[in-house]
Design a protein around this motif. Structure first.
Motif, PDB file in Angstrom:
ATOM      1  N   SER A  38       0.757  -1.037  -0.080  1.00 50.46           N
ATOM      2  CA  SER A  38       0.226  -0.053   0.029  1.00 50.46           C
ATOM      3  C   SER A  38       0.832   1.340   0.000  1.00 50.46           C
ATOM      4  CB  SER A  38      -0.812   0.068   1.255  1.00 50.46           C
ATOM      5  OG  SER A  38      -0.292  -0.117   2.475  1.00 50.46           O
ATOM      6  N   ASP A  39       2.153   1.205   0.517  1.00 50.31           N
ATOM      7  CA  ASP A  39       3.095   2.105   0.155  1.00 50.31           C
ATOM      8  C   ASP A  39       3.939   2.400  -0.988  1.00 50.31           C
ATOM      9  OD1 ASP A  39       4.765   0.280   0.570  1.00 50.31           O
ATOM     10  OD2 ASP A  39       5.552   0.963   2.522  1.00 50.31           O
ATOM     11  N   GLN A  40       3.295   1.998  -2.133  1.00 51.94           N
ATOM     12  CA  GLN A  40       3.852   1.497  -3.519  1.00 51.94           C
ATOM     13  C   GLN A  40       5.221   1.195  -3.591  1.00 51.94           C
ATOM     14  OE1 GLN A  40       1.813   2.741  -6.116  1.00 51.94           O
ATOM     15  NE2 GLN A  40       0.437   2.444  -4.526  1.00 51.94           N
ATOM     16  N   TYR A  41       5.515   0.131  -2.877  1.00 51.04           N
ATOM     17  CA  TYR A  41       6.889  -0.660  -2.854  1.00 51.04           C
ATOM     18  C   TYR A  41       6.501  -1.988  -3.478  1.00 51.04           C
ATOM     19  CZ  TYR A  41       9.636   3.238  -1.074  1.00 51.04           C
ATOM     20  OH  TYR A  41      10.083   4.376  -0.807  1.00 51.04           O
ATOM     21  N   MET A  42       7.437  -2.657  -4.109  1.00 49.97           N
ATOM     22  CA  MET A  42       7.214  -4.084  -4.624  1.00 49.97           C
ATOM     23  C   MET A  42       8.462  -4.898  -3.847  1.00 49.97           C
ATOM     24  SD  MET A  42       6.446  -3.716  -8.510  1.00 49.97           S
ATOM     25  CE  MET A  42       8.070  -3.025  -9.218  1.00 49.97           C
ATOM     26  N   ASP A  43       7.939  -6.224  -3.793  1.00 49.03           N
ATOM     27  CA  ASP A  43       8.741  -7.272  -3.220  1.00 49.03           C
ATOM     28  C   ASP A  43       8.299  -8.486  -3.803  1.00 49.03           C
ATOM     29  OD1 ASP A  43      10.961  -8.718  -2.111  1.00 49.03           O
ATOM     30  OD2 ASP A  43      10.474  -7.653  -0.186  1.00 49.03           O
ATOM     31  N   ILE A  44       9.102  -9.657  -3.948  1.00 46.51           N
ATOM     32  CA  ILE A  44       8.813 -10.982  -4.453  1.00 46.51           C
ATOM     33  C   ILE A  44       8.550 -11.720  -2.801  1.00 46.51           C
ATOM     34  CG2 ILE A  44       9.342 -13.313  -5.296  1.00 46.51           C
ATOM     35  CD1 ILE A  44      11.068 -11.450  -7.260  1.00 46.51           C
ATOM     36  N   MET A  45       7.076 -12.109  -2.710  1.00 51.39           N
ATOM     37  CA  MET A  45       6.910 -12.838  -1.727  1.00 51.39           C
ATOM     38  C   MET A  45       5.961 -14.040  -1.564  1.00 51.39           C
ATOM     39  SD  MET A  45       6.098  -9.751   0.935  1.00 51.39           S
ATOM     40  CE  MET A  45       5.440  -8.562  -0.028  1.00 51.39           C
ATOM     41  N   GLU A  46       5.639 -14.835  -0.908  1.00 52.33           N
ATOM     42  CA  GLU A  46       4.815 -15.834  -0.649  1.00 52.33           C
ATOM     43  C   GLU A  46       3.454 -15.397   0.040  1.00 52.33           C
ATOM     44  OE1 GLU A  46       6.497 -19.260   0.695  1.00 52.33           O
ATOM     45  OE2 GLU A  46       8.141 -19.288  -0.713  1.00 52.33           O
ATOM     46  N   TYR A  47       2.253 -16.101  -0.551  1.00 55.89           N
ATOM     47  CA  TYR A  47       0.966 -15.634   0.190  1.00 55.89           C
ATOM     48  C   TYR A  47       0.746 -16.970   0.939  1.00 55.89           C
ATOM     49  CZ  TYR A  47      -3.973 -16.174   1.076  1.00 55.89           C
ATOM     50  OH  TYR A  47      -5.146 -16.569   1.802  1.00 55.89           O
ATOM     51  N   TRP A  48       0.363 -16.413   2.224  1.00 55.58           N
ATOM     52  CA  TRP A  48      -0.064 -17.447   3.425  1.00 55.58           C
ATOM     53  C   TRP A  48      -1.323 -16.799   4.432  1.00 55.58           C
ATOM     54  CZ3 TRP A  48       1.414 -17.973   8.922  1.00 55.58           C
ATOM     55  CH2 TRP A  48       1.939 -17.066   9.099  1.00 55.58           C
ATOM     56  N   TYR A  49      -1.960 -17.649   4.751  1.00 54.07           N
ATOM     57  CA  TYR A  49      -3.112 -17.022   5.378  1.00 54.07           C
ATOM     58  C   TYR A  49      -2.998 -17.142   6.966  1.00 54.07           C
ATOM     59  CZ  TYR A  49      -8.172 -15.642   6.173  1.00 54.07           C
ATOM     60  OH  TYR A  49      -8.949 -14.812   6.408  1.00 54.07           O
ATOM     61  N   ASP A  50      -3.019 -16.112   7.853  1.00 52.29           N
ATOM     62  CA  ASP A  50      -2.844 -16.271   9.178  1.00 52.29           C
ATOM     63  C   ASP A  50      -4.343 -16.293   9.955  1.00 52.29           C
ATOM     64  OD1 ASP A  50      -0.733 -14.471  11.602  1.00 52.29           O
ATOM     65  OD2 ASP A  50      -2.373 -15.681  11.904  1.00 52.29           O
ATOM     66  N   ASP A  51      -4.374 -17.349  10.358  1.00 50.70           N
ATOM     67  CA  ASP A  51      -5.876 -17.571  11.050  1.00 50.70           C
ATOM     68  C   ASP A  51      -6.254 -16.946  12.210  1.00 50.70           C
ATOM     69  OD1 ASP A  51      -6.850 -19.631   8.898  1.00 50.70           O
ATOM     70  OD2 ASP A  51      -5.841 -21.183  10.011  1.00 50.70           O
ATOM     71  N   GLU A  52      -5.161 -16.751  13.034  1.00 53.04           N
ATOM     72  CA  GLU A  52      -5.380 -15.840  14.022  1.00 53.04           C
ATOM     73  C   GLU A  52      -6.036 -14.301  13.904  1.00 53.04           C
ATOM     74  OE1 GLU A  52      -1.993 -15.978  16.294  1.00 53.04           O
ATOM     75  OE2 GLU A  52      -1.944 -18.206  16.591  1.00 53.04           O
TER      76      GLU A  52
END
Length: 83
Positions: A38-52
């Motif tokens: 949201s602050d207009q920067y990019m990076d290569i990452m993996e998605y995961w879902y935090d249930d908590e």
């Protein structure tokens, strides 16, 4: 010490990128994708879902996960011929 380099998103002109809004679709889990924060920067990452926390988070180990990714796109295929 790990140095993290961020690349600012191109807004005007440049290479056309087909960004996908996180509110419309999330990538498959554990697959590396290009993310725009949201602050207009990019990076290569993996998605995961935090249930908590109940919200999608992306991470690039060993850095802590972040939850302010607004858009993502698949990474391009590797070149077929290197030389």
């Amino acid at each position: 010490m790990v140095k993290i380099v961020h690349i600012q998103c191109m807004v005007d002109g440049g290479l056309k990128m087909n960004w996908i809004k996180c509110t419309e679709q999330l990538p498959p889990k554990d697959i590396k994708v290009l993310c725009c924060y949201s602050d207009q920067y990019m990076d290569i990452m993996e998605y995961w879902y935090d249930d908590e926390k109940g919200k999608p988070e992306f991470w690039n180990p060993p850095n802590p996960p972040i939850n302010n990714v607004t858009h993502w796109m698949p990474l391009p295929e590797a070149p077929k011929e290197l030389f």
